[in-house]
Write an enzyme that holds these catalytic residues in place. Structure first.
Site, PDB file in Angstrom:
ATOM      1  N   ASN A 129       0.856  -1.186   0.000  1.00  0.00           N
ATOM      2  CA  ASN A 129       0.000   0.000   0.000  1.00  0.00           C
ATOM      3  C   ASN A 129       0.893   1.236   0.000  1.00  0.00           C
ATOM      4  OD1 ASN A 129      -2.964  -0.945   0.390  1.00  0.00           O
ATOM      5  ND2 ASN A 129      -1.764  -2.185   1.834  1.00  0.00           N
ATOM      6  N   GLU A 130       1.164   1.746  -1.172  1.00  0.00           N
ATOM      7  CA  GLU A 130       2.086   2.858  -1.356  1.00  0.00           C
ATOM      8  C   GLU A 130       1.412   4.190  -0.980  1.00  0.00           C
ATOM      9  OE1 GLU A 130       5.056   2.314  -1.715  1.00  0.00           O
ATOM     10  OE2 GLU A 130       5.557   0.843  -3.246  1.00  0.00           O
TER      11      GLU A 130
END
Length: 637
Positions: free
Chosen positions: A169-170
């Site tokens: 989850n950037e």
């Protein structure tokens, strides 16, 4: 499940402060912490088994959880921990990615855990990196729904990336995001580059559980190891909730613990500047740390700090103990001044009361341990030169061959030269053929590994001869843990420790220099340092060890903080130039080095900048103005 189940309150250091928004505990080592995390997971598995319920675990990959998995495997084999009731969901997988590829998380999980325990194959869930693009969206929905069909995750194990990502989850990920495909941040790909032998081979996309999926877990434990994670750990624990640092969403989860080692916790306010948080026991080390911090904050040298500076910055209790700023400033100034020496092996016929090294014996036997075949000149080339120049008996010990850091293109160049010189050489033919026709992640053949090792060995001789060291004093240890042909190394073994013990016993050194830099992007420095520490444990009863001092240097990634330095060796402009030329002998590492980290500068540039900045720090504290300084911390075994 509650946080105290893990025993953190007793075993780790946790003191809640107004700065911190996530429960966290700090351990001296990641090994100790990993054992406790594994114990919590084992307790949960057993409780669920007693209730005849499945234990649903969310699992992470990467280097952080490896010791946790090793301990779970040990518990299964030695204590009978059963995984028959365990259902697992892995956080993520690269996309596209063949599950049989050695870089796949499918391969990682089976190698480190699943192949060694009695988990049912049908209970293992890992995102499939081979799903077609057309089916990918529905696949992600189905993965999410399968987690929900079990009532969500009982326990989620996490690592953290330097972008603040959990799973993949950037930055920009939504708080309610579910399982989906995502484009990887450049920094994330940089950090993975060593595993893929270069950033060009790192996939640009991945499949990941979402933030919402993770936050629905009943219990979350995040592991944070090493100095490279310190900045993002501080931002996550003390910063505001932001999609730009996805891990900050964990502040809103009521049963999360961050498990940290001392390096990863080093930027937390209660660790870095504890006087801003609570009353302190003012040890000598803490006094120096505080005064150096205040000097940097106020941009004043030590001797110009005032009572008001101390009082305005939460350090009035220090003045109460010391008397006046004047007295304290002089004491700390002298302490820093006494770390500076142009005689790293000790100055003969001099009063050494306030010098970092002993004056006797005048001629010392010295071992410089270098994890790779260039760390000696990169990290302490000026000091190395001084020790040789001042007549000490210096021995270099290259702990690994460094072969994996030689590019295929570089190796092919030498193989083609060898073939041209000896057209009938079957070995040269084999190497050239292999390098010209190899596929993506194919492991180097033994012949190619040997050639790459010889390239690095010849470069090392070039550098040591330039400095004036006889070839007889250059040792190539080729520690077995390194010789796998892949980025992933073996665990340290007795064979490695025996080699380290042998060279120390043979030379009987008065000084040992070793790499204390644990932030290198491929972990070899940490294993090499562990091998030294274990060797020192085994040898400390020997009489010659009573006269042995150990000095730790740092590499091209980080430097010791000024308050940590026990010996500072200044370099003249001419020595800086000589050090640069010694580094240049390592030509295979000069341009386009394979393990660059996130710093695009060449090693010689970044290390010159680092040495110059260390000198500037000393000057800003009010000390002499040098061109460059190499820094060392003494290790007391």
């Amino acid at each position: 499940m509650i946080k105290e189940d893990i025993g953190f309150t007793e075993a780790g250091k946790f003191e809640e402060t107004r700065f911190e928004k996530i429960h966290n505990v700090i351990f001296e080592s990641s090994q100790e912490a990993s054992l406790l995390v594994a114990q919590e997971i084992a307790n949960l598995i057993q409780r669920k088994n007693e209730l005849n319920e499945p234990c649903v675990l969310g699992l992470a990959t990467g280097s952080s959880p490896i010791k946790v998995y090793e301990e779970l495997v040990r518990k299964h084999k030695e204590e009978g921990l059963s995984f028959a009731n365990v259902v697992t969901f892995n956080l993520d997988e690269y996309y596209p990615m063949d599950k049989n590829d050695i870089q796949s998380y499918y391969h990682f999980m089976h190698e480190h855990l699943f192949h060694h325990v009695n988990i049912l194959p049908e209970n293992i869930n890992i995102p499939d990196g081979q799903v077609s693009a057309e089916e990918l969206q529905q696949y992600c929905i189905d993965y999410e729904m399968k987690i929900k069909s079990y009532g969500g995750l009982d326990f989620q194990l996490l690592g953290i990336g330097r972008t603040g990502h959990i799973g993949f989850n950037e930055p920009g990920s939504h708080v309610n995001s579910g399982t989906r495909s995502i484009t990887l941040d450049h920094l994330t790909r940089v950090d993975a580059a060593s595993s893929f032998l270069g950033i060009d081979n790192v996939p640009r996309k991945a499949i990941t559980m979402g933030i919402g999926t993770v936050r629905n877990a009943k219990r979350i434990v995040l592991l944070g190891w090493g100095i490279s994670k310190a900045g993002i750990i501080k931002n996550t624990i003390e910063g505001e909730v932001s999609s730009q640092v996805p891990a900050t969403y964990l502040q809103e989860h009521n049963n999360t613990t961050f498990v940290l080692d001392t390096e990863a916790s080093s930027e937390l306010t209660r660790v870095k500047t504890p006087w801003l948080v609570k009353s302190c026991v003012w040890t000598d080390e803490l006094k120096l740390k505080a005064v150096a911090w205040l000097s940097e904050l106020t941009k004043k040298p030590f001797l110009k700090l005032t009572d008001k500076d101390y009082n305005d910055n939460g350090m009035s209790s220090l003045l109460t103990e010391e008397g006046t700023a004047y007295d304290l400033n002089i004491k700390m100034f002298n302490k820093m001044q006494q770390t500076i020496t142009g005689w790293p092996g000790g100055k003969p016929n001099a009063d050494d009361t306030y010098r970092p090294e002993r004056s006797t014996p005048e001629k010392k036997r010295v071992i410089i341990f270098s994890p790779h075949p260039d760390d000696d000149v990169i990290s302490m080339g000026g000091t190395f030169d001084r020790l040789v120049e001042q007549g000490h008996e210096v021995h270099i010990a290259y702990q690994t061959s460094g072969n994996i850091a030689v590019s295929n293109e570089e190796a092919l160049k030498f193989a083609e030269i060898s073939k041209a010189l000896n057209p009938d050489s079957a070995v040269s033919d084999e190497i050239v053929d292999f390098l010209q026709n190899r596929t993506g992640n194919e492991i180097d053949s033994p012949e190619v590994r040997k050639l790459k090792g010889l390239i690095r060995r010849s470069e090392s001789f070039g550098a040591t001869r330039y400095i004036g060291l006889p070839d007889s004093n250059v040792n190539f240890l080729d520690l077995p843990f390194y010789e796998t042909g892949t980025v992933k190394k073996n665990n340290l073994s007795d064979a490695d420790i025996d080699i380290m013990c042998d060279i120390i016993e043979r030379i009987k050194p008065h000084q040992i220099y070793a790499a204390g830099d644990l932030a290198d992007p491929h972990g070899t420095h940490k294993v090499c340092l562990d091998s030294l520490f274990e060797a020192l444990k085994r040898l400390k009863h020997k009489s010659f060890m009573d006269d042995c001092w150990v000095w730790l240097y740092r590499g091209a990634w980080h430097e010791w903080e000024s308050y940590q330095i026990d010996m500072a060796v200044p370099m003249s402009p001419d020595q800086v130039l000589k050090k640069r030329h010694a580094i240049f002998y390592h030509q295979s590492q000069k341009d386009g080095v394979m393990f660059q980290g996130d710093d695009s500068r060449e090693f010689w540039v970044r290390v010159e900048d680092r040495n110059r900045l260390t000198a500037e720090k000393y000057h800003n504290l009010g000390l002499a103005d040098y061109s460059a300084i190499e820094a060392f911390k003494r290790y007391h075994f």
